[in-house]
Design a protein around this motif. Structure first.
Motif, mmCIF file in Angstrom:
data_model
loop_
_atom_site.group_PDB
_atom_site.id
_atom_site.type_symbol
_atom_site.label_atom_id
_atom_site.label_comp_id
_atom_site.label_asym_id
_atom_site.label_seq_id
_atom_site.Cartn_x
_atom_site.Cartn_y
_atom_site.Cartn_z
ATOM 1 N N ALA A 33 -2.244 -3.228 -5.233
ATOM 2 C CA ALA A 33 -3.243 -3.716 -6.169
ATOM 3 C C ALA A 33 -3.311 -2.715 -7.329
ATOM 4 C CB ALA A 33 -4.604 -3.830 -5.497
ATOM 5 N N ILE A 34 -3.402 -3.233 -8.522
ATOM 6 C CA ILE A 34 -3.491 -2.395 -9.718
ATOM 7 C C ILE A 34 -4.859 -2.617 -10.353
ATOM 8 C CG2 ILE A 34 -2.439 -1.801 -11.917
ATOM 9 C CD1 ILE A 34 -0.561 -1.511 -9.520
ATOM 10 N N GLY A 35 -5.531 -1.539 -10.631
ATOM 11 C CA GLY A 35 -6.806 -1.615 -11.319
ATOM 12 C C GLY A 35 -6.718 -0.977 -12.689
ATOM 13 N N TRP A 36 -7.428 -1.558 -13.614
ATOM 14 C CA TRP A 36 -7.588 -0.966 -14.942
ATOM 15 C C TRP A 36 -9.033 -0.484 -15.073
ATOM 16 C CZ3 TRP A 36 -4.009 0.309 -18.451
ATOM 17 C CH2 TRP A 36 -2.750 -0.296 -18.371
ATOM 18 N N PHE A 37 -9.171 0.723 -15.574
ATOM 19 C CA PHE A 37 -10.484 1.342 -15.718
ATOM 20 C C PHE A 37 -10.588 1.955 -17.106
ATOM 21 C CE2 PHE A 37 -11.713 1.099 -11.284
ATOM 22 C CZ PHE A 37 -10.488 0.932 -10.656
ATOM 23 N N ARG A 38 -11.798 2.233 -17.506
ATOM 24 C CA ARG A 38 -11.992 2.932 -18.777
ATOM 25 C C ARG A 38 -13.149 3.908 -18.647
ATOM 26 N NH1 ARG A 38 -14.114 -2.151 -22.514
ATOM 27 N NH2 ARG A 38 -16.190 -2.386 -21.564
ATOM 28 N N GLN A 39 -13.098 4.906 -19.483
ATOM 29 C CA GLN A 39 -14.186 5.876 -19.531
ATOM 30 C C GLN A 39 -14.574 6.074 -20.979
ATOM 31 O OE1 GLN A 39 -13.517 9.398 -17.200
ATOM 32 N NE2 GLN A 39 -15.698 9.905 -17.213
ATOM 33 N N ARG A 40 -15.769 5.614 -21.298
ATOM 34 C CA ARG A 40 -16.280 5.749 -22.655
ATOM 35 C C ARG A 40 -16.923 7.105 -22.806
ATOM 36 N NH1 ARG A 40 -19.040 -0.202 -23.257
ATOM 37 N NH2 ARG A 40 -19.414 0.045 -21.029
ATOM 38 N N GLU A 46 -15.443 3.146 -15.533
ATOM 39 C CA GLU A 46 -15.862 1.745 -15.391
ATOM 40 C C GLU A 46 -14.661 0.864 -15.111
ATOM 41 O OE1 GLU A 46 -17.710 -1.712 -18.390
ATOM 42 O OE2 GLU A 46 -17.015 0.222 -19.156
ATOM 43 N N GLY A 47 -14.765 0.017 -14.108
ATOM 44 C CA GLY A 47 -13.692 -0.916 -13.820
ATOM 45 C C GLY A 47 -13.647 -2.037 -14.840
ATOM 46 N N VAL A 48 -12.446 -2.362 -15.308
ATOM 47 C CA VAL A 48 -12.250 -3.394 -16.311
ATOM 48 C C VAL A 48 -11.686 -4.665 -15.672
ATOM 49 C CG1 VAL A 48 -10.921 -3.998 -18.355
ATOM 50 C CG2 VAL A 48 -11.934 -1.728 -18.162
ATOM 51 N N GLY A 49 -10.680 -4.496 -14.830
ATOM 52 C CA GLY A 49 -10.055 -5.634 -14.169
ATOM 53 C C GLY A 49 -9.058 -5.152 -13.146
ATOM 54 N N CYS A 50 -8.572 -6.072 -12.340
ATOM 55 C CA CYS A 50 -7.602 -5.708 -11.310
ATOM 56 C C CYS A 50 -6.733 -6.903 -10.965
ATOM 57 C CB CYS A 50 -8.287 -5.176 -10.059
ATOM 58 S SG CYS A 50 -9.379 -6.352 -9.226
ATOM 59 N N ILE A 51 -5.579 -6.617 -10.352
ATOM 60 C CA ILE A 51 -4.676 -7.646 -9.847
ATOM 61 C C ILE A 51 -4.384 -7.279 -8.399
ATOM 62 C CG2 ILE A 51 -2.666 -6.428 -10.819
ATOM 63 C CD1 ILE A 51 -1.377 -9.228 -11.175
ATOM 64 N N SER A 52 -4.472 -8.271 -7.518
ATOM 65 C CA SER A 52 -4.421 -7.985 -6.082
ATOM 66 C C SER A 52 -3.007 -7.675 -5.609
ATOM 67 C CB SER A 52 -4.975 -9.182 -5.302
ATOM 68 O OG SER A 52 -4.149 -10.320 -5.476
ATOM 69 N N SER A 53 -2.922 -7.084 -4.420
ATOM 70 C CA SER A 53 -1.640 -6.656 -3.873
ATOM 71 C C SER A 53 -0.773 -7.822 -3.423
ATOM 72 C CB SER A 53 -1.874 -5.715 -2.692
ATOM 73 O OG SER A 53 -2.653 -6.365 -1.698
ATOM 74 N N ARG A 54 -1.365 -8.906 -2.964
ATOM 75 C CA ARG A 54 -0.625 -10.097 -2.579
ATOM 76 C C ARG A 54 -1.274 -11.284 -3.243
ATOM 77 N NH1 ARG A 54 -0.983 -7.688 2.399
ATOM 78 N NH2 ARG A 54 -2.487 -9.205 3.176
ATOM 79 N N GLY A 55 -0.443 -12.246 -3.649
ATOM 80 C CA GLY A 55 -0.964 -13.410 -4.340
ATOM 81 C C GLY A 55 -1.212 -13.163 -5.813
ATOM 82 N N ARG A 56 -1.374 -11.875 -6.144
ATOM 83 C CA ARG A 56 -1.536 -11.436 -7.530
ATOM 84 C C ARG A 56 -2.678 -12.164 -8.230
ATOM 85 N NH1 ARG A 56 0.140 -6.644 -7.048
ATOM 86 N NH2 ARG A 56 1.313 -6.239 -8.961
ATOM 87 N N SER A 57 -3.760 -12.365 -7.520
ATOM 88 C CA SER A 57 -4.946 -12.908 -8.185
ATOM 89 C C SER A 57 -5.599 -11.793 -8.993
ATOM 90 C CB SER A 57 -5.924 -13.468 -7.155
ATOM 91 O OG SER A 57 -6.311 -12.462 -6.238
ATOM 92 N N PRO A 109 -13.828 2.145 -8.403
ATOM 93 C CA PRO A 109 -12.759 3.158 -8.409
ATOM 94 C C PRO A 109 -12.487 3.809 -7.057
ATOM 95 C CG PRO A 109 -14.740 4.013 -9.470
ATOM 96 C CD PRO A 109 -14.999 2.566 -9.199
ATOM 97 N N GLY A 110 -13.435 3.762 -6.138
ATOM 98 C CA GLY A 110 -13.293 4.501 -4.889
ATOM 99 C C GLY A 110 -12.028 4.267 -4.099
ATOM 100 N N PRO A 111 -11.603 3.012 -3.891
ATOM 101 C CA PRO A 111 -10.409 2.765 -3.055
ATOM 102 C C PRO A 111 -9.087 3.155 -3.706
ATOM 103 C CG PRO A 111 -11.870 0.860 -3.059
ATOM 104 C CD PRO A 111 -12.354 1.776 -4.145
ATOM 105 N N TYR A 112 -9.089 3.413 -4.999
ATOM 106 C CA TYR A 112 -7.838 3.693 -5.706
ATOM 107 C C TYR A 112 -7.436 5.145 -5.480
ATOM 108 C CZ TYR A 112 -8.267 -0.854 -7.826
ATOM 109 O OH TYR A 112 -8.349 -2.220 -8.006
ATOM 110 N N ASP A 113 -6.174 5.332 -5.077
ATOM 111 C CA ASP A 113 -5.765 6.669 -4.694
ATOM 112 C C ASP A 113 -4.655 7.250 -5.538
ATOM 113 O OD1 ASP A 113 -4.177 5.289 -1.685
ATOM 114 O OD2 ASP A 113 -3.724 5.034 -3.811
#
Length: 125
Positions: A33-40, A46-57, A109-113
């Motif tokens: 899974a890929i997450g996009w985050f930003r820090q102002r 802050e989480g912006v969006g994500c795409i899942s590891s399977r199915g790519r939702s 952000p917690g689960p992202y390693d």
């Protein structure tokens, strides 16, 4: 290893496409899974969006839904964040990150390693 790129200066209402590229032997982004985050400035990550590891939702934060889109190019091992109708409040350092849990993905952000270096996006006239 992850690398985010594509940031820059853009006028309000403009567009940018950020890239998140994985490098290193066997590091295939479509396994994560890929997450996009930003820090102002002066704010937390802050989480912006994500795409899942399977199915790519995909999932998007309400602040960007309808304006930002996540896509990928498996041949290039790259995930993109297309940002349209940019606003001054989108100004931030943007990061991508990976995590390995089952779907759905999360914008917490917690689960992202594994995190890439950020890329600066500035929206200003």
């Amino acid at each position: 290893q992850l690398q985010a790129s594509g940031g820059g200066l853009v006028q309000p209402g403009g567009s940018l496409r950020l890239s998140c590229t994985g490098s290193g032997f066997g590091f295939n982004l479509d396994h994560y899974a890929i997450g996009w985050f930003r820090q102002r400035p002066g704010k937390g990550r802050e989480g912006v969006g994500c795409i899942s590891s399977r199915g790519r939702s995909t999932y998007y934060a309400s602040s960007v839904k309808g304006r930002f889109t996540i896509s990928e190019d498996g041949a290039k091992n790259t995930v993109y964040l297309q940002m349209n109708s940019l606003k001054p409040e989108d100004t931030a350092v943007y990061y991508c990150a990976t995590e390995q849990r089952d779907p759905p993905c999360t914008v917490l952000p917690g689960p992202y390693d594994s995190w890439g270096q950020g890329t600066q996006v500035t929206v200003s006239s």
